[in-house]
Every structure is written in C-alpha cells, then in structure tokens.
Design a protein around this motif. Sequence first.
Motif, short mmCIF file in Angstrom:
data_model
loop_
_atom_site.label_atom_id
_atom_site.label_comp_id
_atom_site.label_asym_id
_atom_site.label_seq_id
_atom_site.Cartn_x
_atom_site.Cartn_y
_atom_site.Cartn_z
N PRO A 1 -6.39 7.01 3.22
CA PRO A 1 -5.21 6.57 3.98
C PRO A 1 -5.38 6.92 5.46
O PRO A 1 -5.73 8.05 5.80
CB PRO A 1 -4.07 7.36 3.35
N LEU A 2 -5.14 5.92 6.33
CA LEU A 2 -5.33 6.13 7.76
C LEU A 2 -4.11 6.72 8.43
O LEU A 2 -4.21 7.35 9.48
CB LEU A 2 -5.70 4.79 8.42
N GLY A 3 -2.94 6.51 7.84
CA GLY A 3 -1.72 7.05 8.44
C GLY A 3 -0.47 6.29 8.04
O GLY A 3 0.52 6.87 7.57
N LEU A 4 -0.48 4.95 8.20
CA LEU A 4 0.71 4.16 7.96
C LEU A 4 0.90 3.86 6.48
O LEU A 4 -0.01 3.36 5.82
CB LEU A 4 0.64 2.84 8.74
N VAL A 5 2.09 4.17 5.98
CA VAL A 5 2.51 3.80 4.62
C VAL A 5 3.86 3.09 4.73
O VAL A 5 4.70 3.46 5.55
CB VAL A 5 2.60 5.02 3.68
N MET A 6 4.06 2.06 3.90
CA MET A 6 5.28 1.27 3.98
C MET A 6 5.87 1.04 2.59
O MET A 6 5.17 1.05 1.58
CB MET A 6 5.00 -0.10 4.64
N GLU A 7 7.18 0.82 2.58
CA GLU A 7 7.93 0.46 1.38
C GLU A 7 7.71 1.48 0.26
O GLU A 7 7.81 2.66 0.49
CB GLU A 7 7.61 -0.97 0.97
N THR A 8 7.41 1.03 -0.96
CA THR A 8 7.34 1.97 -2.08
C THR A 8 6.28 3.05 -1.86
O THR A 8 6.39 4.15 -2.42
CB THR A 8 7.04 1.24 -3.40
#
Length: 574
Positions: free
Chosen positions: A223-230
Amino acid sequence: MIKNNISRGAIALLVLSAALVGCTRIDGSAAPHTQLAADQIFSGGPIVTMDTAQASAEAVAVRDGKIIAVGSAAKINQLKSAQTEMVDLAGNTLVPGFIDGHSHFSMATTSASWANLSGAPVGKVSNIAEVIAELQAQAKRNGHVAGDWIVGFGYDADTLADGRHINRDDLDAVFPDNPVIVVHVSFHGAVLNSRAFEAIGYDATTPTPEGGVIVRREGSNEPLGLVMETAWFPAARALPLPQGEVRFENIKLAQEFYASNGVTTIQDGLTNLDSFELYKEAAERGDLYLDLVALGGSEDLDAFAADKEQYADYHKRLKLAGIKLIVDGSPQGKTAYFTEPYLTGSPSGEADWRGEPVAPAEEVESLIGAVYEKGMRAFVHANADAAVDILLDAHKKHLDKAGDDPRTVIIHSQFIRQDQLEDYARFGMVPAFFSNHAFFWGDVHLNNLGPERANFLSPMKSAADLGIHFTNHNDYIVTPMDQLLTVWSAVNRVSRSGQVIGAQERISTEQALRAITLDGAWQYKEEQRKGSISVGKLADLVVLDANPLTVDPMTIKDIQVLATYKEGLKVYPQ
C-alpha cells in the motif's frame, strides 16, 4: 355611567380575546392562542417568513417558544406588555432557523484536535510541504508523544500544486514514530503512513476489499498510502475519540458552532450505536439545546429499531429520523458509481473506471426492504446515477412495505439523470442536494466527467420544475457549515476558477432559502412546526446582517449570522 363604561371595556376585551383565541390572529389569519401578551416581539427590520401566504412582515410575536402572530408592527404591538422583550432588529433581517439537510454532527464533536489540511478558502494548504507543516503544528499543539495518533482532515490532492497525492514515504520521513491518518476531504478515504498501516494490519498481502480502493506502490503490492471506501473503514475505526466528561463538553461546543451558523435543527448523518448512546445520555442530562436528528447506521438496524418508538419524535431534543445506507462513494474521490466511466481513470490509474458500489445491489435491496419492514425511513447515500439506479430498483421492489408517505431521502443525488428525477417525483422521494460541489470541485468534475454530466450537478431547477421537495446541505466536515455559502452556491453555481457549472440549474434565492428552511422541515416530516415564520410554529429564528433576497447574489456568502433563537431562547451569541 360607570356601569356602562365597564361594559364597554369588557366588550372590547372580549373582542380582542376572540381575535386571539382560536379564531384569527391580529392580521386576519388563523392564530390559535389563549394568551394576550407576547414574551417577545421582533421588529425593526425585514422579516423573510418563507410562508407563501405571507412572504414578509413588519413584526413577529412569540409566546412560550411559539409564534403567535405575524403582521404589521402596529397590530403586533397590541400584544406588548410590561414583561414583553422587544427585540429591535436594527435594520437587520429575520429569517426562519436553518434546518441542516445533511452534516456529521459527530465530526464537530471529535475533530477539534485534528489538523486542518484544507485548501483555500477553508484552509491554507497548497502543497505537500504545507500538509506536513500543518500536521507538525497540530501535533505540537496537542503535545503528542511517540505512539500517539496524528490526524488531519480536509486533505484534497486536487488543490495541491505538487500534482500528486501525498504518500506514506512523505509522512514516514517526518513521523517515523507516530501513526498518521490524513483524512480525504470526502471523508471516504485517507492517506496513511507506515505506522498507521501497521496498526490496522495492512501490508502487501492485504487484499483489496469489495467496494474499496488500495493504491499500491508501482511494481509492488505494498500500500502506497491512499485507501478509499471499504478499504478505509478500518482506519476510520482507529480514529482517536474523546473520552469521559470531555465528550459532553464537546457536544455543547459543537451545538454552539452550529448555532453560530444559524442552524436550529442538526443532523448527525451516520450515527453508530456508541454515539447514539452518548447522545441519549446527553439528552437525559439536559445538554441538548438544539434539535438533534440522528441517522442510525444500517449495520445496527435491529438495535436502532428497538429505540424507534421512544425517539421517533424528539425526546429531550433527540430524534432518530431513520436509517442511513451507503450505496457508493464520492465523485471528488472518483469512487461514486456511474453508468459511464470517468474520463480520467480511477484513483489508482485504472482505465474505463466507473466507480463501484460500496455494497452489492442485492444487499442494498435487502436492507431497504428490512428498513421499510420495521416501519423506519431510509436515508440513502447515492452520489451518481448507477448508485441511484440500485436504490430506485430496491425501492420499487419494496413499495408495499414503504408506507403511504415514506419520503425516502437520497443524500447528495449529485450526478443523476432526468428519468431518475422523474422517479423521485413519482415516489415522493426527497433529494438532499449538495450544491457546494459546484464551487469546491466544479472544475474537477468538468475534467473528470465532461460538461454534460458536470453541468447537471445537483439539478435543483429541474427538480423544482417537477414539484419535488428538495433540500441542500454542506456535508460538514466535507465543506464548511456556513449556510449562506450553501445558498450562494445554489444561486450562482460558480467554481473556484469562476466558471458557472450548469447555468440552467441555478435557482432563485428564495428557492435556495426554502431548501434549508421549509423543505428542510419537509425532509424530517416537521413542516407543520418548523421551516417558516408562521403562526403556531416554533420560534426558531435567525438574525442576518443583510437580506439575502435583496443583496447582489454574488455577495450572499458574505452575509453574517448575528443571532440565533431556538424556540424564542437566544442560543447565539450566549
């Protein structure tokens, strides 16, 4: 002679009493009230009633927290006694109290210790270095030590000069010993550093959950940093929350914040069970002085249904209005679910990207049926047309359970189609629009979606033409709580760069005010007691330093709230 004089006086008193007791108010319309004297009389400036039967007035009389008369100053002053408080507007404008169409009250109670990472005009961040600097400054103010969580809100890569997202490497270089969560402005995602990823158990082996986005390092699964939604839900659950008595102090401070913006009815747009228990305790303590409308999370439907009877209407100012469901994500985060693809790909660079539903259509259908079956109302987050299709299909399937007047609310309803609006009208649905997007992300939407879709953003004029009752909101903490900014954006639809986003969907100032007053009350099925300055309604009132109906429309956002009254009690300033 003395007897005759007494008789004439008695007759005059009876005539005046008859004018006030269940017959007519002093300006000639219905006014059921048994008392002669007013507790308060407001006069001395423009009064915008939002009542179509009487659009303006010179004065308003209030008794026991309700409006007892509206009309000319000469007639209203007949209700004055030695005890009446005479409120001189001093040329300022009186309007109904603002009704929050959708915001997150819980965020106002928890975000005081977070760094403001917003771009102008909400904040001052314009590049990644300034994001880091704001986080450092907030950590210093909070007295953070190694291991403490550091949180910022309002982060928006589209406002950064760097032309890219901040990532874990940027954050790790400065915060090697603290978990950091940089919350996306949509509140549908965040950027995490390595310590935060460790804390929630994310690494290269973590699969992307259905309905979620994990941006990976190029050439790697890390994971680079950005996570979205669920994919961001575990991080959201990790956000530090106030504890102990501070929670109740924060509830008071948050109400003061809303009242300073003229809001007399508040929404908490997604309430979990812990928060609802906290609100119940605050209500029993007498800490709530504004009306608080909670939307229970669908994952706890059975538990909220058990509270339905006690909180179906306000109990000590707390109301459970219904159940919140989420169908898709956010258009500025490129996770809203469209029938046609984004022109610029996904957050992680995928082509032919239409967004994804947060939950499968079958699950949404089942939830809608369950909510209706329990006799509760559905408040459904759906931003784009494919998500709205899922909702409409579910609603149509369960019409027999919805009741005679369900007023299902579609929160945001931003990028929808004309045929969907027609379904809203057919089924008596209430779109809670979000016109602030025209300013904050209008330029972004033009780039991501093209002019045809972008210009139909929050199509209020088309909705009005169909006779739809619609509301408008700021989705605080996503955009500022400022209600006059919300009115301004609906009337002008001007973007950050000065472009008009869908001139054909601009509405009048009166219509824009109605969306946060009378139709705000309609959304909550409270139009008989709120939303206009009308006899018999609650004296929820706001004093503004200018009349929105008469100023240059481009200056509406500059109007200031001078005072807010909840049922006749001055709650701002205190």
